[in-house]
Scaffold this motif. Structure first.
Motif, PDB file in Angstrom:
ATOM      1  N   LEU A  61       0.818  -1.211   0.000  1.00 22.29           N
ATOM      2  CA  LEU A  61       0.000   0.000   0.000  1.00 22.29           C
ATOM      3  C   LEU A  61       0.856   1.267   0.000  1.00 22.29           C
ATOM      4  N   ILE A  62       2.032   1.192   0.588  1.00 21.54           N
ATOM      5  CA  ILE A  62       2.956   2.325   0.494  1.00 21.54           C
ATOM      6  C   ILE A  62       3.368   2.530  -0.966  1.00 21.54           C
ATOM      7  N   ALA A  63       3.660   1.430  -1.666  1.00 18.96           N
ATOM      8  CA  ALA A  63       4.017   1.530  -3.091  1.00 18.96           C
ATOM      9  C   ALA A  63       2.861   2.101  -3.908  1.00 18.96           C
ATOM     10  N   GLN A 103      13.152  -0.968   5.154  1.00 17.30           N
ATOM     11  CA  GLN A 103      13.938  -0.158   6.079  1.00 17.30           C
ATOM     12  C   GLN A 103      13.650   1.330   5.860  1.00 17.30           C
ATOM     13  N   GLN A 104      13.548   1.733   4.605  1.00 17.00           N
ATOM     14  CA  GLN A 104      13.353   3.146   4.282  1.00 17.00           C
ATOM     15  C   GLN A 104      11.939   3.632   4.576  1.00 17.00           C
ATOM     16  N   ASN A 105      10.946   2.751   4.407  1.00 16.58           N
ATOM     17  CA  ASN A 105       9.556   3.195   4.457  1.00 16.58           C
ATOM     18  C   ASN A 105       8.766   2.723   5.674  1.00 16.58           C
ATOM     19  N   CYS A 140       5.710  -4.517  17.555  1.00 20.37           N
ATOM     20  CA  CYS A 140       4.597  -3.767  18.128  1.00 20.37           C
ATOM     21  C   CYS A 140       4.666  -2.292  17.767  1.00 20.37           C
ATOM     22  N   ARG A 141       5.806  -1.798  17.319  1.00 21.33           N
ATOM     23  CA  ARG A 141       5.877  -0.436  16.788  1.00 21.33           C
ATOM     24  C   ARG A 141       5.010  -0.321  15.527  1.00 21.33           C
ATOM     25  N   LEU A 142       5.063  -1.363  14.690  1.00 20.83           N
ATOM     26  CA  LEU A 142       4.213  -1.372  13.500  1.00 20.83           C
ATOM     27  C   LEU A 142       2.741  -1.455  13.887  1.00 20.83           C
ATOM     28  N   LEU A 143       2.409  -2.347  14.818  1.00 26.10           N
ATOM     29  CA  LEU A 143       1.011  -2.488  15.240  1.00 26.10           C
ATOM     30  C   LEU A 143       0.497  -1.191  15.856  1.00 26.10           C
ATOM     31  N   ALA A 144       1.355  -0.503  16.614  1.00 26.38           N
ATOM     32  CA  ALA A 144       0.943   0.761  17.221  1.00 26.38           C
ATOM     33  C   ALA A 144       0.614   1.796  16.158  1.00 26.38           C
ATOM     34  N   ALA A 145       1.404   1.824  15.076  1.00 24.78           N
ATOM     35  CA  ALA A 145       1.123   2.758  13.990  1.00 24.78           C
ATOM     36  C   ALA A 145      -0.227   2.451  13.346  1.00 24.78           C
ATOM     37  N   LEU A 146      -0.521   1.172  13.174  1.00 22.80           N
ATOM     38  CA  LEU A 146      -1.764   0.790  12.514  1.00 22.80           C
ATOM     39  C   LEU A 146      -2.988   1.060  13.393  1.00 22.80           C
ATOM     40  N   VAL A 147      -2.912   0.738  14.668  1.00 24.39           N
ATOM     41  CA  VAL A 147      -4.080   0.928  15.528  1.00 24.39           C
ATOM     42  C   VAL A 147      -4.332   2.405  15.794  1.00 24.39           C
ATOM     43  N   SER A 148      -3.309   3.248  15.588  1.00 21.71           N
ATOM     44  CA  SER A 148      -3.467   4.676  15.838  1.00 21.71           C
ATOM     45  C   SER A 148      -3.852   5.472  14.602  1.00 21.71           C
ATOM     46  N   GLY A 149      -4.007   4.785  13.453  1.00 21.47           N
ATOM     47  CA  GLY A 149      -4.461   5.488  12.257  1.00 21.47           C
ATOM     48  C   GLY A 149      -3.545   5.411  11.063  1.00 21.47           C
ATOM     49  N   GLY A 150      -2.373   4.778  11.214  1.00 20.24           N
ATOM     50  CA  GLY A 150      -1.474   4.570  10.084  1.00 20.24           C
ATOM     51  C   GLY A 150      -0.198   5.377  10.113  1.00 20.24           C
ATOM     52  N   GLY A 151      -0.206   6.534  10.766  1.00 18.86           N
ATOM     53  CA  GLY A 151       0.983   7.378  10.771  1.00 18.86           C
ATOM     54  C   GLY A 151       2.109   6.777  11.584  1.00 18.86           C
ATOM     55  N   PRO A 152       3.360   7.025  11.165  1.00 14.12           N
ATOM     56  CA  PRO A 152       3.809   7.888  10.062  1.00 14.12           C
ATOM     57  C   PRO A 152       4.066   7.143   8.747  1.00 14.12           C
ATOM     58  N   ILE A 153       3.518   5.943   8.606  1.00 13.42           N
ATOM     59  CA  ILE A 153       3.901   5.136   7.439  1.00 13.42           C
ATOM     60  C   ILE A 153       2.793   4.959   6.414  1.00 13.42           C
ATOM     61  N   LEU A 154       1.534   5.164   6.806  1.00 13.82           N
ATOM     62  CA  LEU A 154       0.422   4.838   5.930  1.00 13.82           C
ATOM     63  C   LEU A 154      -0.701   5.837   6.158  1.00 13.82           C
TER      64      LEU A 154
END
Length: 424
Positions: free
Chosen positions: A73-75, A206-208, A275-289
């Motif tokens: 989805l980033i791509a 790593q970059q995204n 869990c850093r990734l899961l935290a981003a997703l449960v909080s709305g996607g930022g800063p990656i999506l």
């Protein structure tokens, strides 16, 4: 939190426990910890004094798939490709892919002199959406008799556990978009991104993803980070019908030093990183999506027929685990299907709340997405309740009874905390 501590300690007790080590991390939609705990040993040997930690690097197997789905989805957000574009135009190895329907000699055993495979061209495109939702026609070769026979006929030297993309290169087992089969579609999704960007899939992540999240230990190539096999959590293996405490050191089916960045099962990570990734997703996607991409990630994606094929897979005797199904501790240790699930871009999504007999919320809410990893890992993101969690261990074979019981106990205890705080 004492109840969660007690559960982990009980299941990893060196004399009476059934796991050598386990970690459980849960966060809320504000990025704050609900619980972060670990217990037990890094190695199976009872005499080992090295404790498991939340930063112990672990092979996460199919928990890699969530990361690949996010990468896709980033791509798409970057405008590199669309979810419904034909990937055969992007990855040269897929240009001449065909669909296998049988063999000229019928169902005979493979070997010298057998008939040729019956192959046909795809009737339409193979899309990125299909790769990610297991509807492309790809199937893991080790789990499909037709592909096993094809491998013998073709003299294939690579397979799904070889750590190479050639191990995932074989005919499709159905026309793209017409059915569902668990397979290496996400490995090919990673190759699509590599072809589009000119960098390895590991570098792209790593970059995204991992860089923006500040996660420093997740990679497809731990050896290139200076780690050795001894730095990784050891896999424990239990024999069928053996006592729960009868655990022996096992050999991981995945090569520690593989060649390719394989997005379906190749990542090594830590409970803290993941869990850093899961935290981003449960909080709305930022800063990656973006929020829109997160909604796309979590919504049902496939038709009724494909969802039916998916449910037959996850409720079969060999796969009836935490992919949306609750372990019941009845005397005969039966699995009980307690909710409807659909296929989304990152795994399964609940179609309804999970409630207790009184109609009160006990576990995941409608819209929760989840999947797991072969050595009995687990993750879920419940955006409605604002909670996400992951369970890390290394136990084989898949669907270990003790691992599924501890996951259920941990999740129920977690939701008692969440529901009390939100008065649900």
């Amino acid at each position: 939190m004492a109840e969660l501590d007690e559960i982990l300690a009980r299941y990893t007790h060196p004399q009476t426990g059934s796991l050598h080590g386990a970690a459980f991390v849960a966060v809320d939609r504000n990025g704050k910890d609900i619980y972060r705990g670990v217990a037990g040993r890094k190695y199976v040997d009872l005499t080992s004094t090295e404790k498991l930690t939340l930063d112990t690097v672990t092979w996460i197997a199919s928990q890699s798939k969530l990361v690949t789905s996010v990468s896709v989805l980033i791509a798409v957000e970057k405008g590199l490709i669309g979810l419904d574009d034909d990937v055969r135009k992007v990855v040269p190895l897929l240009e001449n892919i065909q669909v296998i329907t049988g063999f000229e000699d019928g169902e005979g055993e493979p070997g010298p002199g057998v008939g040729k495979p019956i192959l046909e061209d795809p009737n339409g495109p193979i899309t990125l959406r299909q790769l990610v939702t297991h509807t492309s026609g790809f199937c893991y070769d080790a789990w499909n008799p037709l592909l096993q026979k094809y491998s013998v006929w073709a003299g294939r030297k690579e397979n799904m556990f070889s750590g190479t993309i050639e191990g995932q290169l074989h005919p499709l087992i159905f026309q793209p978009g017409t059915s569902w089969s668990y397979g290496p579609g996400l490995d090919w999704a990673g190759k699509v991104i590599e072809s589009l960007t000119g960098i390895t899939f590991d570098e792209f992540q790593q970059q995204n993803i991992w860089g923006p999240l500040g996660a420093k230990s997740t990679t497809f190539f731990p050896a290139k980070r200076g780690l050795t096999q001894k730095d990784i959590m050891e896999l424990g293996r239990r024999s069928e019908n053996s006592p729960p405490q009868d655990l022996v050191p096992g050999t991981s089916p995945w090569p520690f030093d593989c060649r390719d960045s394989l997005g379906g099962a190749g990542l090594f990570s830590t409970a803290n990183d993941y869990c850093r990734l899961l935290a981003a997703l449960v909080s709305g996607g930022g800063p990656i999506l973006s929020a829109a991409s997160l909604d796309e990630l979590c919504r049902p994606q496939v038709g009724v027929a494909s969802d039916a094929d998916m449910r037959r897979f996850v409720t079969s005797d060999s796969n009836a685990h935490s992919k949306g199904w609750l372990w019941t501790t009845d005397p005969e240790n039966h699995w009980q299907d307690y909710m409807e699930v659909r296929q989304c871009l990152c795994g399964l999504v609940n179609s309804e709340d999970v409630v207790d007999a009184e109609g009160k919320h006990r576990r995941r809410r409608k819209g929760t997405v989840n999947w797991d990893g072969l050595p009995n890992l687990l993750w879920f993101v419940d955006r409605e309740s604002g909670v996400a969690a992951t369970f890390f261990t290394q136990i084989m074979p898949m669907d270990d009874v003790a691992a599924r019981k501890v996951c259920t106990e941990l999740e129920e205890a977690l939701y008692r905390i969440v529901n009390e705080e939100t008065k649900v």
